[in-house]
Design an enzyme around this catalytic site. Structure first.
Site, PDB file in Angstrom:
ATOM      1  N   LYS A 140       0.872  -1.192   0.000  1.00  0.00           N
ATOM      2  CA  LYS A 140       0.000   0.000   0.000  1.00  0.00           C
ATOM      3  C   LYS A 140       0.895   1.224   0.000  1.00  0.00           C
ATOM      4  O   LYS A 140       2.042   1.153   0.427  1.00  0.00           O
ATOM      5  CB  LYS A 140      -0.858   0.009   1.280  1.00  0.00           C
ATOM      6  CG  LYS A 140      -2.093   0.856   1.174  1.00  0.00           C
ATOM      7  CD  LYS A 140      -3.219   0.084   0.537  1.00  0.00           C
ATOM      8  CE  LYS A 140      -4.427   0.926   0.285  1.00  0.00           C
ATOM      9  NZ  LYS A 140      -5.590   0.090  -0.075  1.00  0.00           N
ATOM     10  N   ASP A 180      -6.907   4.440  -4.444  1.00  0.00           N
ATOM     11  CA  ASP A 180      -7.593   4.314  -3.155  1.00  0.00           C
ATOM     12  C   ASP A 180      -8.201   5.704  -2.947  1.00  0.00           C
ATOM     13  O   ASP A 180      -8.393   6.436  -3.934  1.00  0.00           O
ATOM     14  CB  ASP A 180      -6.595   3.925  -2.049  1.00  0.00           C
ATOM     15  CG  ASP A 180      -7.274   3.418  -0.771  1.00  0.00           C
ATOM     16  OD1 ASP A 180      -7.578   2.218  -0.688  1.00  0.00           O
ATOM     17  OD2 ASP A 180      -7.522   4.227   0.153  1.00  0.00           O
TER      18      ASP A 180
HETATM   19  N1  GLU Z   1      -7.294   0.375  -2.783  1.00  0.00           N
HETATM   20  C1  GLU Z   1      -8.080  -0.786  -3.103  1.00  0.00           C
HETATM   21  C2  GLU Z   1      -8.112  -1.712  -1.909  1.00  0.00           C
HETATM   22  O1  GLU Z   1      -8.186  -1.242  -0.800  1.00  0.00           O
HETATM   23  C3  GLU Z   1      -7.653  -1.442  -4.404  1.00  0.00           C
HETATM   24  C4  GLU Z   1      -6.232  -1.876  -4.516  1.00  0.00           C
HETATM   25  C5  GLU Z   1      -5.812  -2.361  -5.892  1.00  0.00           C
HETATM   26  O2  GLU Z   1      -6.612  -2.397  -6.801  1.00  0.00           O
HETATM   27  O3  GLU Z   1      -4.623  -2.714  -6.000  1.00  0.00           O
HETATM   28  O4  GLU Z   1      -8.151  -2.910  -1.996  1.00  0.00           O
END
Ligand code: GLU
Length: 459
Positions: A140, A180
């Site tokens: 992340k 996100d």
């Molecule tokens: N931010 C999204 C999550 O919390 C998607 C992450 C992604 O697609 O890599 O899962």
């Protein structure tokens, strides 16, 4: 630590001791990182039954290794505003665990972003990604930048500066970021443009959530919201219930909220409210989704502007959207938006099911209350896994240079969400906590990662 009540055996006592000692070390080593502690605490309490069955996990230091990121990158992001003034933000990327695939997870641009927030998100992502059944590790990232009120040119310059540093650490087989909160199609476009320019390579598979003209996947925009509703549909079906004629309340009005509302309405529910950080709108006849899309996706305005075109609706400034009576609540805004008090209000007003579209929107106390009162509860790492699942399908399409149809991706998303529900529900029963999807999803996500770590040796 939170305790789950079941019969005590020596193996379980040992597992509890192990989890508690790991948690103590984490608190000492990461002082002040409250969100990270919270995410780890929920996870550790859940996996005790699995630890008790397999002493090798303790011997091989699986929990110690899982809770320490493989790599944490922090960097400076200088950028210039439209008046020529220079600003500095802080950027993060946590590469948490790559046991089952390249690091995968979104980027969040929001003033609240800190090391603690990125670590809690990255930690949860490990198990969420494992639950999808697809080969993606957990990561992340983000920055404490606020895109609100910034011009397109400012957002572009910020994204270019952010990517100039981040590009050194990512790649289609290394780490694949996506969106996100605060990072949508516009930001991914700028980030990808700068990445491509720096690498002099069209590595489409390095970012997901891309536009459809340069390697994006159909259904990616809708995926988290639709997936949340597919998952909730399965939760309801287990109790012989459906979305038909249910009153649904959604918090947030971003990408997750919009497509959750759309799919819930398609399945026959009436979505009566949604919100943003200023307040909520209440439209008892059902929220007009195209109007919310226009406001949020095109005009980038606040939700209260909905009243301009819908004068019969109500707007409650600073209101708690979950004060409205409903049968299904879908928190799709941000972490810790439902505390014990709000959970109790939902329960008192007869909520049947709560499923998390945002990451960790319910506090530990709120989750306990839902469980104690027989409310069906769908935890984030299972219920909102549809977004990252379709990201992994986008990677697959990029790898083969093919594009799948909307129907094909949507059908696969539905299958994945249904399987996540089944696997989580079965794991809960198998480990003695029938109906507890927090325990079930944590254990199901954990086992695949932990067993793979055992195969890879001490790394
Ligand atoms: N931010 C999204 C999550 O919390 C998607 C992450 C992604 O697609 O890599 O899962």
């Amino acid at each position: 630590m939170v305790q789950l009540s079941t019969t005590v055996t020596p193996a379980k006592e040992q597992a509890e001791k192990y989890a508690a000692s790991v948690f103590e070390t984490i608190k000492k080593r990461n002082p002040g990182e409250e969100e990270f502690h919270q995410a780890v605490e929920e996870f550790l309490a859940s996996v005790i039954p699995a630890l008790a069955e397999q002493p090798e996990y303790e011997k091989q230091g699986i929990l110690e290794r899982l809770t320490e990121p493989e790599r944490l990158i922090t960097f400076r992001i200088p950028w210039t505003d439209d008046q020529g003034k220079v600003h500095v933000n802080r950027g993060f990327r946590v590469q948490f665990n790559s046991a089952i695939g390249p690091y995968k997870g979104g980027l969040r641009f929001h003033p609240s972003v800190s090391g603690s927030i990125i670590k809690f998100l990255g930690f949860e992502q490990i198990f969420k990604n494992s639950l999808t059944g697809l080969p993606i590790g957990g990561g992340k990232g983000g920055a404490d930048f606020d895109p609100k009120g910034k011009s397109d040119a400012e957002v572009m310059r910020f994204c270019q500066s952010f990517m100039t540093e981040l590009s050194k650490h990512i790649g289609p087989d290394t780490d694949v970021p996506a969106g996100d909160i605060g990072v949508g199609g516009r930001e991914i476009g700028y980030l990808f443009g700068q990445y491509k320019r720096l690498q002099n390579r069209f590595d489409a598979g390095t970012l997901t959530g891309k536009g459809l003209t340069y390697g994006g996947s159909l259904t990616r925009t809708e995926a988290t919201g639709y997936g949340l509703v597919y998952f909730t549909r399965e939760m309801l079906a287990a109790k012989n219930e459906t979305f038909q004629n249910k009153k649904v309340v959604v918090s947030g009005s971003g990408n997750v909220a919009i497509y959750a509302m759309e799919k819930a309405q398609e399945l026959g529910a009436t979505v009566i409210a949604c919100s943003d950080s200023n307040g909520y709108i209440h439209d008892p006849n059902g929220i007009d989704i195209p109007a919310v899309k226009q406001l949020k996706e095109v005009e980038r305005k606040r939700i209260k502007e909905y009243l301009q075109t819908h004068p019969d609706a109500d707007y409650v400034e600073n209101g708690n959207v979950f004060e409205l009576p409903c049968q299904v609540a879908l928190p799709c805004a941000t972490q810790n938006e439902i505390n014990a008090e709000k959970a109790q209000l939902l329960i008192d007003q007869g909520v049947l099911a709560v499923a998390e579209g945002a990451n960790m929107p319910s506090t530990l106390e709120a989750i306990d209350l839902f469980h104690q009162n027989g409310v069906l509860f769908g935890p984030a790492k299972a219920a909102n896994a549809g977004g990252v699942a379709v990201s992994a399908l986008e990677m697959a399409q990029n790898g083969t240079r093919l594009s799948w149809s909307f129907e094909q991706v949507d059908a696969e998303l539905d299958r994945i969400m249904t399987t996540i529900y089944q696997n989580s529900s079965e794991a809960a029963t198998r480990y003695g906590h029938e109906g507890n999807l927090v325990v079930g999803s944590n254990i199901a996500g954990f086992l695949k990662v932990a067993d793979t770590m055992l195969l890879h040796g001490i790394i």
